[in-house]
Every structure is written in structure tokens, then in C-alpha cells.
Motif scaffolding. Structure first.
Motif, PDB file in Angstrom:
ATOM      1  N   GLU A 154      49.452  44.720  37.973  1.00 35.19           N
ATOM      2  CA  GLU A 154      50.154  43.864  38.930  1.00 35.19           C
ATOM      3  C   GLU A 154      50.501  44.599  40.220  1.00 35.19           C
ATOM      4  O   GLU A 154      50.241  44.070  41.316  1.00 35.19           O
ATOM      5  N   PRO A 155      51.058  45.835  40.159  1.00 33.85           N
ATOM      6  CA  PRO A 155      51.328  46.552  41.410  1.00 33.85           C
ATOM      7  C   PRO A 155      50.063  46.800  42.230  1.00 33.85           C
ATOM      8  O   PRO A 155      50.092  46.706  43.460  1.00 33.85           O
ATOM      9  N   LEU A 156      48.958  47.097  41.569  1.00 32.63           N
ATOM     10  CA  LEU A 156      47.707  47.352  42.278  1.00 32.63           C
ATOM     11  C   LEU A 156      47.214  46.082  42.964  1.00 32.63           C
ATOM     12  O   LEU A 156      46.744  46.113  44.104  1.00 32.63           O
ATOM     13  N   SER A 157      47.343  44.949  42.283  1.00 30.64           N
ATOM     14  CA  SER A 157      46.936  43.675  42.866  1.00 30.64           C
ATOM     15  C   SER A 157      47.731  43.367  44.129  1.00 30.64           C
ATOM     16  O   SER A 157      47.187  42.857  45.114  1.00 30.64           O
ATOM     17  N   LYS A 207      42.784  39.890  28.729  1.00 28.30           N
ATOM     18  CA  LYS A 207      43.549  38.774  29.285  1.00 28.30           C
ATOM     19  C   LYS A 207      44.639  39.275  30.225  1.00 28.30           C
ATOM     20  O   LYS A 207      44.919  38.643  31.256  1.00 28.30           O
ATOM     21  N   HIS A 208      45.241  40.409  29.890  1.00 26.12           N
ATOM     22  CA  HIS A 208      46.267  40.993  30.760  1.00 26.12           C
ATOM     23  C   HIS A 208      45.684  41.287  32.138  1.00 26.12           C
ATOM     24  O   HIS A 208      46.316  40.977  33.165  1.00 26.12           O
ATOM     25  N   LEU A 209      44.503  41.875  32.186  1.00 29.89           N
ATOM     26  CA  LEU A 209      43.864  42.163  33.472  1.00 29.89           C
ATOM     27  C   LEU A 209      43.552  40.876  34.231  1.00 29.89           C
ATOM     28  O   LEU A 209      43.734  40.803  35.451  1.00 29.89           O
ATOM     29  N   CYS A 210      43.089  39.864  33.513  1.00 29.88           N
ATOM     30  CA  CYS A 210      42.777  38.582  34.159  1.00 29.88           C
ATOM     31  C   CYS A 210      44.029  37.925  34.720  1.00 29.88           C
ATOM     32  O   CYS A 210      43.991  37.305  35.792  1.00 29.88           O
ATOM     33  N   GLU A 211      45.142  38.069  34.025  1.00 31.76           N
ATOM     34  CA  GLU A 211      46.391  37.441  34.467  1.00 31.76           C
ATOM     35  C   GLU A 211      47.065  38.220  35.587  1.00 31.76           C
ATOM     36  O   GLU A 211      47.645  37.631  36.507  1.00 31.76           O
ATOM     37  N   PHE A 214      43.495  40.213  38.371  1.00 30.04           N
ATOM     38  CA  PHE A 214      42.593  39.249  39.011  1.00 30.04           C
ATOM     39  C   PHE A 214      43.283  37.932  39.351  1.00 30.04           C
ATOM     40  O   PHE A 214      42.613  36.971  39.734  1.00 30.04           O
ATOM     41  N   ALA A 215      44.601  37.870  39.206  1.00 30.81           N
ATOM     42  CA  ALA A 215      45.333  36.595  39.257  1.00 30.81           C
ATOM     43  C   ALA A 215      44.978  35.745  40.469  1.00 30.81           C
ATOM     44  O   ALA A 215      44.814  34.529  40.359  1.00 30.81           O
ATOM     45  N   ILE A 247      39.818  34.043  31.661  1.00 34.10           N
ATOM     46  CA  ILE A 247      40.071  33.438  32.970  1.00 34.10           C
ATOM     47  C   ILE A 247      40.289  31.935  32.816  1.00 34.10           C
ATOM     48  O   ILE A 247      41.214  31.359  33.400  1.00 34.10           O
ATOM     49  N   ALA A 248      39.449  31.284  32.009  1.00 34.57           N
ATOM     50  CA  ALA A 248      39.562  29.833  31.821  1.00 34.57           C
ATOM     51  C   ALA A 248      40.903  29.439  31.215  1.00 34.57           C
ATOM     52  O   ALA A 248      41.423  28.354  31.492  1.00 34.57           O
ATOM     53  N   SER A 249      41.480  30.321  30.413  1.00 31.02           N
ATOM     54  CA  SER A 249      42.737  29.985  29.740  1.00 31.02           C
ATOM     55  C   SER A 249      43.955  30.223  30.624  1.00 31.02           C
ATOM     56  O   SER A 249      45.067  29.819  30.263  1.00 31.02           O
TER      57      SER A 249
END
Length: 381
Positions: A154-157, A207-211, A214-215, A247-249
Motif C-alpha cells: 500500500e505505501p508503495l502504491s 489477493k493482498h497485492l491485487c487489493e 494494484f488497487a 482481481i475479479a473478486s
């Protein structure tokens, strides 16, 4: 002349600066007074001393306070994380340092990804170094999901601008895909449900990375995944399917609409190209995007709705000759199917407008379904 001579002169205080840097690297917690004193000393350095201070720091062994000091050096533009990591390129300590960056030093980590995006000279080298570090971290998470919570995501995003974030995302996606190679597309069909369940229950870091990472970039991530997975002889099915499902979820309504539009375009591509691999990719991707809830029955219902709207009614989208091509490909795809629940959907849903060729396909579909059921009974499943 006087100014130039001053810039090249090493002051008597410089050894003190080096001693303070070394001392601060050995201290776990830095008090406000010590921090202030180090910053004030560093600000007094001239150009030559700044260069020598950066070289001195790079020679020091890593210690409990090393990266806190490096952050101060970076904030004062004396030494960046990029310069430090490149100085350790051939060191055994390099991967350890990078794991620490990933676990705690988010601002330093951001500097590395910014350099990948904007530094033409060292960007490719840094990308390879980061890919290797992430590969080691993710492989460890596959073996034991508890070794890291990936709190850097999240901080990196938040820290990276859009184009640098795109580069960061590409490195992450490429590294994740490489974690598993399938023998062939048959394995992807046979293992689909097992892989999706593993992604939901065990490999939750994806999923953590996708949320978190990549949010705000789900559509861009999907574009990368769709492009790579359509390459000839693609073998990275496991994490492709887990990533698409993840991602779809979690995606927005806008991204859901993007997925639907993409899948509809692939129906047309499959029928006009006559490419079996295109149909197989379409079916697997549709299953992954449909598996967006925690309820298996709801996911199957989602897939059934997609299949009815896109395959059952594809004659409204296709020319008659393309419709016949699509039916032929569906028939060819039967021997790839190994999960009864999906084949039962194919057998149950009518294909408009019907007719002899449709009935021939449906007959073969039911026959193959019956064959699979007999095989499962014979093996006591």
C-alpha cells in the motif's frame, strides 16, 4: 578560485562525520537529538565530502540502524537507495538488504522502483535485481504464507506516480506468473478449481497485492495478464488464473464492465480466427472471472450466466460461417474438460438457433459428460 578550493577541501571535521555515521548505524533507536545532530553535520559537507561520505557508508557492514541512516542520506541527496544497492550488486548481502527494504524500508524501496522507471542507465539492471528479490520472497510465501505480510504494497502504491507504478506492476506480475509452469493447457483445465481454492485459502498474498498494490490499476494489470497469456506456448496458467480471480473478486464495477467487454471480444476472435487455443483461453479466463465470490454455487451460476449470454447466444454476434467454426472448436475443446460441474453447464445450456449441427455438438457433449461420470465412478470419486 577560493570557492572551488573550498569545495575540494576535506575539513578536519570530516572524520567526526564518518564516526557519527558508523555509530548511528549501530543504534536501533535514534533519538531526536541524535537525529538532529547527524542531519546538521551532513548538511555542512561540501561536494567532495558528500561523495566520500556516501562511499564510506557503502563500505560499512549492515547493522541495526543502517537503513534509517541511509534514509537520512537519501533525504539529503547524499546517497540514494539505488546507488547503495548498485554498490552491493555482487555482494552476498544484497538479497538480505532487499528483503529488509520490502519488509520495512518503503521509502527506500520506492526509490528503487523510481529508478527502474526513469533511469535509462541502471533501470534494466535494477529491474533484474528486484525481480530476483521478489521471486525469492514470493517462492517463500508459496511454501509458507506467514513469512511476510507484504506491508510494503500500500505505501508503495501511494508513493509511485502512474508510469512508475506501471513498471512496478509489470515486475510483480511477471514474477508471480513465473512461480509455476504448467505442463500444458490440459493441466490448467484439470487443476482449475484446485488452483482457485489454493489462491483463496492459502496463497492469499496474491489477493493482498491485487487489493493493495494494484488497487488503482486493475484494468492495466488485466491488460498485461491477457496479453501475456495469449502468447504462443504460454505455460504460466496457475498464477494467471489466481491473479485474474483475485482481481475479479475485488475490482470496481468499471473494471467488471471491462472484463465483460474483453471476453465478448474474445468470442469474436475465437470464431473468426478458428484458433482452438483462443477458445481454451476464453473458457479458462471466463471461469476465473466468474469465481469472484466465496460461494462455489454462486460462482458456477455466474459462469452459467456468462456461458449462456456469450456462447449460448453467440449466433447473434457471429456470421453463420463463423458460428460453425465456433461450434467445431467447442467440439474440439471437449477432450480438455475434466471438471464435471463446468461440462454439465455446457451440456445443459441451449445454443441458439439450434439445428442439426448444434444437436450434433450437444450429443457429443452429453456423451463425453457421461464418459467422465463413469470414469469418476470407476475411480471411486
Amino acid at each position: 578560485m577560493m570557492q572551488n578550493r573550498n569545495l575540494s577541501t576535506i575539513s578536519n571535521c570530516f572524520p567526526l562525520v564518518c564516526r557519527v555515521i558508523q555509530t548511528q548505524c549501530g543504534i536501533l533507536q535514534q533519538g531526536p537529538v541524535a537525529r538532529y545532530e547527524l542531519v546538521q553535520l551532513l548538511r555542512q559537507l561540501n561536494a567532495k565530502e558528500r561523495l566520500l561520505a556516501s562511499k564510506f557508508y557503502c563500505q560499512l557492514p549492515a547493522n541495526v540502524g543502517s537503513f534509517r541512516v541511509l534514509l537520512q542520506l537519501q533525504q539529503l541527496r547524499i546517497l540514494t537507495a539505488t546507488e547503495y544497492i548498485l554498490s552491493k550488486e555482487h555482494s552476498e548481502q544484497l538479497q538480505v538488504d532487499l528483503i529488509i527494504f520490502l519488509e520495512t524500508e518503503y521509502e527506500l524501496l520506492a526509490n528503487l522502483f523510481l529508478s527502474v522507471a526513469y533511469d535509462a542507465e541502471s533501470g534494466m539492471k535494477l529491474a533484474a535485481i528486484l525481480t530476483n528479490a521478489l521471486g525469492n520472497l514470493f517462492a517463500g510465501l508459496v511454501a509458507d504464507p506467514k513469512i511476510s505480510d507484504l506491508s510494503y504494497a500500500e505505501p508503495l502504491s501511494r508513493a509511485l506516480p502512474a508510469d512508475a507504478m506501471g513498471m512496478c506492476m509489470n515486475i510483480h506480475l511477471g514474477t508471480l506468473l513465473e512461480l509455476h509452469h504448467s505442463a500444458n493447457t490440459n493441466e490448467a483445465f484439470a487443476s482449475f478449481s484446485a488452483w482457485i481454492n489454493e489462491g483463496v485459502d492459502e496463497l492469499t498474498f496474491v489477493k493482498h497485492l491485487c487489493e493493495k498494490l494494484f488497487a488503482r490499476h486493475h484494468q492495466e494489470a488485466l491488460q498485461v495478464l491477457f496479453k501475456q497469456s495469449n502468447a504462443e506456448n504460454f505455460t504460466n496458467w496457475k498464477f494467471y488464473l489466481i491473479l485474474v480471480q483475485s482481481i475479479a473478486s475485488t475490482c470496481t464495477a468499471e473494471t467488471t464492465a471491462f472484463i465483460k467487454k474483453y471476453l465478448k471480444s474474445r468470442v469474436l476472435h475465437m470464431a473468426t480466427s478458428g484458433c482452438l487455443a483462443s477458445l481454451l483461453h476464453l473458457l479458462l479466463t471466463a471461469r476465473a472471472t466468474s469465481a469472484c465470490t466465496m460461494d462455489i454455487h454462486s460462482n458456477l451460476d455466474n459462469y452459467a450466466k456468462w456461458y449462456k449470454q456469450n456462447i449460448g447466444e453467440m449466433s447473434y454476434l457471429l456470421r453463420p460461417d463463423h458460428f460453425q467454426v465456433a461450434l467445431g472448436l467447442l467440439e474440439e475443446s471437449l477432450h480438455f474438460e475434466s471438471e464435471l460441474q463446468y461440462l454439465e453447464i455446457h451440456a445443459a445450456i441451449a445454443l441458439s438457433p439450434g439445428g442439426r449441427i448444434v444437436q450434433a455438438y450437444k450429443t457429443k457433449c452429453r456423451s463425453y459428460l457421461s464418459q467422465l461420470k463413469k470414469g469418476e465412478k470407476a475411480h471411486g470419486v
